[in-house]
Enzyme design. Structure first.
Site, PDB file in Angstrom:
ATOM      1  N   HIS A 118      43.683  13.833 -22.273  1.00  0.00           N
ATOM      2  CA  HIS A 118      44.387  15.114 -22.267  1.00  0.00           C
ATOM      3  C   HIS A 118      45.615  15.116 -21.366  1.00  0.00           C
ATOM      4  O   HIS A 118      46.554  15.872 -21.615  1.00  0.00           O
ATOM      5  CB  HIS A 118      43.439  16.254 -21.876  1.00  0.00           C
ATOM      6  CG  HIS A 118      42.510  16.664 -22.988  1.00  0.00           C
ATOM      7  ND1 HIS A 118      41.590  15.800 -23.551  1.00  0.00           N
ATOM      8  CD2 HIS A 118      42.373  17.836 -23.669  1.00  0.00           C
ATOM      9  CE1 HIS A 118      40.924  16.427 -24.513  1.00  0.00           C
ATOM     10  NE2 HIS A 118      41.384  17.659 -24.603  1.00  0.00           N
TER      11      HIS A 118
ATOM     12  N   ARG B  87      32.674  44.451 -17.253  1.00  0.00           N
ATOM     13  CA  ARG B  87      32.267  43.335 -16.373  1.00  0.00           C
ATOM     14  C   ARG B  87      31.421  42.288 -17.103  1.00  0.00           C
ATOM     15  O   ARG B  87      30.670  41.539 -16.485  1.00  0.00           O
ATOM     16  CB  ARG B  87      31.522  43.848 -15.135  1.00  0.00           C
ATOM     17  CG  ARG B  87      32.360  44.759 -14.273  1.00  0.00           C
ATOM     18  CD  ARG B  87      31.885  44.776 -12.835  1.00  0.00           C
ATOM     19  NE  ARG B  87      32.787  45.582 -12.030  1.00  0.00           N
ATOM     20  CZ  ARG B  87      32.592  46.879 -11.786  1.00  0.00           C
ATOM     21  NH1 ARG B  87      31.526  47.490 -12.259  1.00  0.00           N
ATOM     22  NH2 ARG B  87      33.452  47.547 -11.054  1.00  0.00           N
TER      23      ARG B  87
ATOM     24  N   HIS C  71      48.817  15.925 -23.116  1.00  0.00           N
ATOM     25  CA  HIS C  71      49.541  17.159 -22.754  1.00  0.00           C
ATOM     26  C   HIS C  71      51.036  16.864 -22.567  1.00  0.00           C
ATOM     27  O   HIS C  71      51.890  17.647 -22.993  1.00  0.00           O
ATOM     28  CB  HIS C  71      48.943  17.736 -21.464  1.00  0.00           C
ATOM     29  CG  HIS C  71      49.647  18.956 -20.981  1.00  0.00           C
ATOM     30  ND1 HIS C  71      49.341  20.227 -21.445  1.00  0.00           N
ATOM     31  CD2 HIS C  71      50.668  19.114 -20.108  1.00  0.00           C
ATOM     32  CE1 HIS C  71      50.139  21.098 -20.868  1.00  0.00           C
ATOM     33  NE2 HIS C  71      50.949  20.460 -20.054  1.00  0.00           N
TER      34      HIS C  71
ATOM     35  N   GLU D  83      38.432  14.687 -31.061  1.00  0.00           N
ATOM     36  CA  GLU D  83      37.524  15.188 -30.024  1.00  0.00           C
ATOM     37  C   GLU D  83      36.087  14.719 -30.273  1.00  0.00           C
ATOM     38  O   GLU D  83      35.267  14.722 -29.363  1.00  0.00           O
ATOM     39  CB  GLU D  83      37.579  16.724 -29.946  1.00  0.00           C
ATOM     40  CG  GLU D  83      38.969  17.295 -29.634  1.00  0.00           C
ATOM     41  CD  GLU D  83      39.309  17.342 -28.147  1.00  0.00           C
ATOM     42  OE1 GLU D  83      38.501  16.888 -27.318  1.00  0.00           O
ATOM     43  OE2 GLU D  83      40.411  17.844 -27.831  1.00  0.00           O
TER      44      GLU D  83
ATOM     45  N   LYS E 223      28.304  17.211 -25.253  1.00  0.00           N
ATOM     46  CA  LYS E 223      28.969  18.231 -24.431  1.00  0.00           C
ATOM     47  C   LYS E 223      27.932  19.088 -23.706  1.00  0.00           C
ATOM     48  O   LYS E 223      28.117  19.441 -22.537  1.00  0.00           O
ATOM     49  CB  LYS E 223      29.891  19.103 -25.285  1.00  0.00           C
ATOM     50  CG  LYS E 223      30.557  20.180 -24.437  1.00  0.00           C
ATOM     51  CD  LYS E 223      31.944  20.515 -24.802  1.00  0.00           C
ATOM     52  CE  LYS E 223      32.543  21.455 -23.761  1.00  0.00           C
ATOM     53  NZ  LYS E 223      33.824  21.984 -24.117  1.00  0.00           N
TER      54      LYS E 223
ATOM     55  N   ARG F 283      32.330  17.130 -15.818  1.00  0.00           N
ATOM     56  CA  ARG F 283      32.969  17.865 -16.915  1.00  0.00           C
ATOM     57  C   ARG F 283      34.433  17.445 -17.046  1.00  0.00           C
ATOM     58  O   ARG F 283      34.994  17.454 -18.136  1.00  0.00           O
ATOM     59  CB  ARG F 283      32.856  19.380 -16.684  1.00  0.00           C
ATOM     60  CG  ARG F 283      33.359  20.165 -17.875  1.00  0.00           C
ATOM     61  CD  ARG F 283      32.902  21.611 -17.881  1.00  0.00           C
ATOM     62  NE  ARG F 283      33.362  22.234 -19.106  1.00  0.00           N
ATOM     63  CZ  ARG F 283      32.978  23.408 -19.562  1.00  0.00           C
ATOM     64  NH1 ARG F 283      32.107  24.117 -18.871  1.00  0.00           N
ATOM     65  NH2 ARG F 283      33.453  23.903 -20.695  1.00  0.00           N
TER      66      ARG F 283
ATOM     67  N   GLU G 203      32.893  22.478 -13.595  1.00  0.00           N
ATOM     68  CA  GLU G 203      33.800  21.338 -13.411  1.00  0.00           C
ATOM     69  C   GLU G 203      34.069  21.047 -11.943  1.00  0.00           C
ATOM     70  O   GLU G 203      35.201  20.811 -11.521  1.00  0.00           O
ATOM     71  CB  GLU G 203      35.131  21.631 -14.150  1.00  0.00           C
ATOM     72  CG  GLU G 203      35.890  20.373 -14.546  1.00  0.00           C
ATOM     73  CD  GLU G 203      37.013  20.653 -15.549  1.00  0.00           C
ATOM     74  OE1 GLU G 203      36.765  21.303 -16.583  1.00  0.00           O
ATOM     75  OE2 GLU G 203      38.138  20.212 -15.266  1.00  0.00           O
TER      76      GLU G 203
ATOM     77  N   HIS H  65      47.370  19.310 -31.175  1.00  0.00           N
ATOM     78  CA  HIS H  65      46.655  19.014 -29.928  1.00  0.00           C
ATOM     79  C   HIS H  65      45.754  17.771 -30.074  1.00  0.00           C
ATOM     80  O   HIS H  65      45.804  16.855 -29.251  1.00  0.00           O
ATOM     81  CB  HIS H  65      45.833  20.236 -29.504  1.00  0.00           C
ATOM     82  CG  HIS H  65      44.955  19.984 -28.325  1.00  0.00           C
ATOM     83  ND1 HIS H  65      45.464  19.828 -27.048  1.00  0.00           N
ATOM     84  CD2 HIS H  65      43.608  19.810 -28.224  1.00  0.00           C
ATOM     85  CE1 HIS H  65      44.459  19.589 -26.210  1.00  0.00           C
ATOM     86  NE2 HIS H  65      43.330  19.577 -26.895  1.00  0.00           N
TER      87      HIS H  65
ATOM     88  N   LYS I 295      34.297  27.898 -21.513  1.00  0.00           N
ATOM     89  CA  LYS I 295      35.665  28.050 -20.996  1.00  0.00           C
ATOM     90  C   LYS I 295      36.397  29.048 -21.885  1.00  0.00           C
ATOM     91  O   LYS I 295      36.455  28.870 -23.108  1.00  0.00           O
ATOM     92  CB  LYS I 295      36.409  26.712 -21.013  1.00  0.00           C
ATOM     93  CG  LYS I 295      36.084  25.829 -19.825  1.00  0.00           C
ATOM     94  CD  LYS I 295      37.022  24.638 -19.783  1.00  0.00           C
ATOM     95  CE  LYS I 295      36.707  23.732 -18.606  1.00  0.00           C
ATOM     96  NZ  LYS I 295      37.530  22.509 -18.605  1.00  0.00           N
TER      97      LYS I 295
ATOM     98  N   ASN J  49      38.303  15.641 -20.185  1.00  0.00           N
ATOM     99  CA  ASN J  49      39.770  15.656 -20.263  1.00  0.00           C
ATOM    100  C   ASN J  49      40.333  14.280 -20.604  1.00  0.00           C
ATOM    101  O   ASN J  49      41.556  14.075 -20.534  1.00  0.00           O
ATOM    102  CB  ASN J  49      40.374  16.138 -18.939  1.00  0.00           C
ATOM    103  CG  ASN J  49      40.006  17.583 -18.660  1.00  0.00           C
ATOM    104  OD1 ASN J  49      39.913  18.384 -19.587  1.00  0.00           O
ATOM    105  ND2 ASN J  49      39.763  17.906 -17.403  1.00  0.00           N
TER     106      ASN J  49
HETATM  107  N1  GLY Z   1      37.427  21.254 -23.324  1.00  0.00           N
HETATM  108  C1  GLY Z   1      37.003  20.730 -22.102  1.00  0.00           C
HETATM  109  C2  GLY Z   1      35.876  21.456 -21.492  1.00  0.00           C
HETATM  110  O1  GLY Z   1      35.262  22.285 -22.122  1.00  0.00           O
HETATM  111  O2  GLY Z   1      35.581  21.226 -20.348  1.00  0.00           O
END
Ligand code: GLY
Length: 368
Positions: free
Chosen positions: A249, A121, A253, A185, A227, A242, A237, A267, A143, A246
């Site tokens: 993206h 857990r 994408h 990025e 960040k 947050r 998010e 990417h 993430k 994107n």
């Molecule tokens: N890579 C986007 C984020 O971490 O929200």
């Protein structure tokens, strides 16, 4: 060394940015390595380049590395490798209070973080990012995910690392193309929320790519700090903040999907082109001057990156590209939120974008 705090309520941690952090691993982990054996997940390519440095650092600190070495590449973010990695952690008798190390790029960080989030857990993990993209984006913010046949990153968890060590020495061994892709990025933080940082990138981007140590430390630390601010405010998010990460993206994408998620478009290259498209589309809607969008495209072109969609040589129409967007995981009750721009450094989330309009715009961009 720069130290950037990520002040998430109840689970604060640090991102340390500097040269030689892997060689000083045990000292950097300051007491977090409780046992002689230290579990480390990596891939075969990273292991070949950095395994001896890490192994030596652990040995000198009285530890022994327990390696799990995965095949390089996105295919390792699978149910199979997740299950095998969790079983391996169990076999290594990892306890909740232990720290598992993730030595690699986004694939290794995402998979190891997800495995750590479900092991008993939730156990601790430490990110040791070895790509520029992982240092400025995926290793920070918690993430974690794997891919499934339905799409990328559709199964995962928010699970914050206990520490991130971004060793700038790893950037010296990256292929130039991968470094450039990761650099997209970095610039993203300027384009989305910091016009001064974009101007800094315009002046110093070439130095970052060419290996100037001070420029690299500033670029990585500044990106991580940006960040960290966003993640502190909107970890899950849910507030629309947050989601600004994107930027580029959604377009990117679609381009990655159209090129089969292959070496044809990395990417970060998709994100760079995606940011140009988001800027040009914003200008088309009268949200910002076209000259600002041109400035973003010129920035990438000056660094030898593809800055124009027509330069990609795709043999498709705009609707083919927007069809890929329909499978985007950000789709929300039938609408797809787009990150658009009111200017360089002024991104916002637009929820009123009609895909037909985007398709018509892309038709024009494909023609050049
Ligand atoms: N890579 C986007 C984020 O971490 O929200």
């Amino acid at each position: 060394m720069a130290v950037i705090p990520v002040d998430i309520a109840g689970r604060p941690y640090e991102v340390r940015v500097g040269t030689g952090l892997l060689a000083g691993l045990v000292e950097q982990c300051s007491g977090r390595l409780r046992k002689r054996r230290v579990p480390i997940v990596t891939d075969a390519q990273v292991h070949a380049a950095w395994g001896p440095v890490v192994e030596n650092a652990l040995h000198q600190g009285g530890h022994e590395a327990a390696w799990r070495i995965l095949p390089p590449g996105e295919a390792s973010k699978s149910w199979e490798q997740l299950a095998a990695t969790v079983d391996w952690m169990l076999a290594e008798e990892v306890e909740r209070g232990d720290h598992v190390l993730a030595l690699g790029g986004g694939v290794i960080g995402d998979l190891t973080g997800f495995a750590a989030s479900i092991l008993k857990r939730g156990c601790n993990f430490i990110q040791l990012p070895t790509s520029l993209l992982a240092q400025v984006d995926s290793s920070v913010g918690g993430k974690t995910a794997i891919n499934t046949p339905a799409g990328k990153n559709l199964v995962g968890a928010f699970h914050q690392p206990a520490l991130v060590l971004a060793d700038l020495a790893v950037l010296d061994t990256l292929p130039a193309r991968e470094l450039k892709a990761g650099y997209a990025e970095v610039v993203k933080y300027g384009i989305l929320g910091d016009a001064d940082f974009f101007a800094w990138c315009d002046e110093h981007g070439a130095a970052v790519l060419e290996g100037d140590a001070a420029a690299r430390e500033y670029a990585v630390a500044h990106s991580v700090a940006a960040k960290a601010r966003i993640v502190r405010e909107d970890e899950r998010e849910t507030l629309g903040l947050r989601a600004l990460l994107n930027l580029g993206h959604t377009f990117g994408h679609a381009l990655e999907a159209q090129t089969g998620f292959s070496d044809r478009l990395l990417h970060g290259e998709g994100v760079a082109l995606g940011m140009v498209l988001a800027a040009r589309y914003s200008a088309r809607r009268g949200l910002m001057p076209m000259a600002s969008a041109d400035r973003i495209a010129s920035h990438f072109a000056a660094l030898g990156m593809v800055g124009e969609l027509s330069g990609l040589g795709l043999n498709c129409d705009g609707q083919t590209l927007t069809r890929h967007m329909l499978h985007d995981k950000k789709m929300d009750a039938g609408t797809l939120p787009f990150v658009l721009l009111k200017g360089i450094g002024e991104a916002f989330l637009a929820k009123d974008v009609a895909l037909d309009d985007v398709a018509a715009f892309l038709d024009g961009q494909l023609r050049g």
